[in-house]
Write an enzyme that holds these catalytic residues in place. Sequence first.
Site, mmCIF file in Angstrom:
data_model
loop_
_atom_site.group_PDB
_atom_site.id
_atom_site.type_symbol
_atom_site.label_atom_id
_atom_site.label_comp_id
_atom_site.label_asym_id
_atom_site.label_seq_id
_atom_site.Cartn_x
_atom_site.Cartn_y
_atom_site.Cartn_z
ATOM 1 N N GLY A 184 40.344 50.452 64.246
ATOM 2 C CA GLY A 184 40.330 49.305 64.674
ATOM 3 C C GLY A 184 40.038 49.354 66.284
ATOM 4 N N GLN A 201 40.626 45.736 74.479
ATOM 5 C CA GLN A 201 40.972 47.033 74.993
ATOM 6 C C GLN A 201 39.724 47.624 75.647
ATOM 7 O OE1 GLN A 201 41.914 48.035 70.713
ATOM 8 N NE2 GLN A 201 42.951 49.612 71.819
ATOM 9 N N CYS A 247 47.502 53.559 68.493
ATOM 10 C CA CYS A 247 46.581 52.790 69.313
ATOM 11 C C CYS A 247 45.663 53.465 70.256
ATOM 12 C CB CYS A 247 47.331 51.926 70.321
ATOM 13 S SG CYS A 247 46.266 50.646 71.107
ATOM 14 N N LEU A 248 44.330 53.290 70.359
ATOM 15 C CA LEU A 248 43.411 53.976 71.235
ATOM 16 C C LEU A 248 43.694 53.795 72.643
ATOM 17 C CD1 LEU A 248 40.104 53.320 69.432
ATOM 18 C CD2 LEU A 248 41.288 55.522 69.374
ATOM 19 N N HIS A 295 47.380 44.350 64.024
ATOM 20 C CA HIS A 295 47.603 45.047 65.237
ATOM 21 C C HIS A 295 46.535 44.357 66.316
ATOM 22 C CE1 HIS A 295 48.150 49.041 67.525
ATOM 23 N NE2 HIS A 295 46.807 48.622 67.852
ATOM 24 N N GLU A 296 45.276 44.625 65.807
ATOM 25 C CA GLU A 296 43.934 44.125 66.691
ATOM 26 C C GLU A 296 44.202 42.679 67.103
ATOM 27 O OE1 GLU A 296 42.580 46.730 67.529
ATOM 28 O OE2 GLU A 296 43.169 48.045 66.045
ATOM 29 N N HIS A 355 46.345 42.349 70.201
ATOM 30 C CA HIS A 355 45.472 42.472 71.239
ATOM 31 C C HIS A 355 44.883 41.707 72.131
ATOM 32 C CE1 HIS A 355 45.952 47.047 71.769
ATOM 33 N NE2 HIS A 355 45.344 47.267 70.680
HETATM 34 NI NI NI Z 1 45.502 49.071 69.439
#
Ligand code: NI
Length: 171
Positions: free
Chosen positions: A46, A51, A92-93, A134-135, A138
């Site tokens: 995701g 981000q 997480c990226l 989670h997204e 963000h």
């Molecule tokens: Ni993340």
Amino acid sequence: MSRLTILQYPDPRLHKVAAEVAVVDARVRAIITDMFETMYEAKGVGLAATQVDVHERIIVADVSEERDEPLVLINPEIVERSVECKEWEEGCLSLPGIYDKVERPDRVRVRALDAQGQPFELDAEGLLAVCLQHEMDHLLGKVFVDYLSPLKRKRIKSKMLKRQREAAEAA
Ligand code: NI
């Protein structure tokens, strides 16, 4: 299409609150295309627009094994959440290689617009439920490490900063 740069924690821009998308048009669809390219390239499940330094309420996801079930959620909101919670090891990226346990509702019903601007609702459980929550965090400027203890967060922050310094020196 182009790959976008993923902001790395503790970049303060990860804490910006994203704005609602007013019109789902070609501009928004171009962002979505780039976000998918970026997410697949980084092998993530995701990615939130926050981000990639776009502060609009846009999420892309794909939790399938085959990486062939792309999901777009614009202006997502949780309309129902289960009382039962479950703990998952999240990553997480924006924090590569960092994983820790976070407890969240096990199931959620999410309402959003698709890439055509059409409203839809989605019942999610398991990995997809974790991913969407989670997204969506963000988009509110929240990163999963914000759920951890201040001590753990401090350690992670030092580790990330050290890594970023080393990368800058190597460049
Ligand atoms: Ni993340």
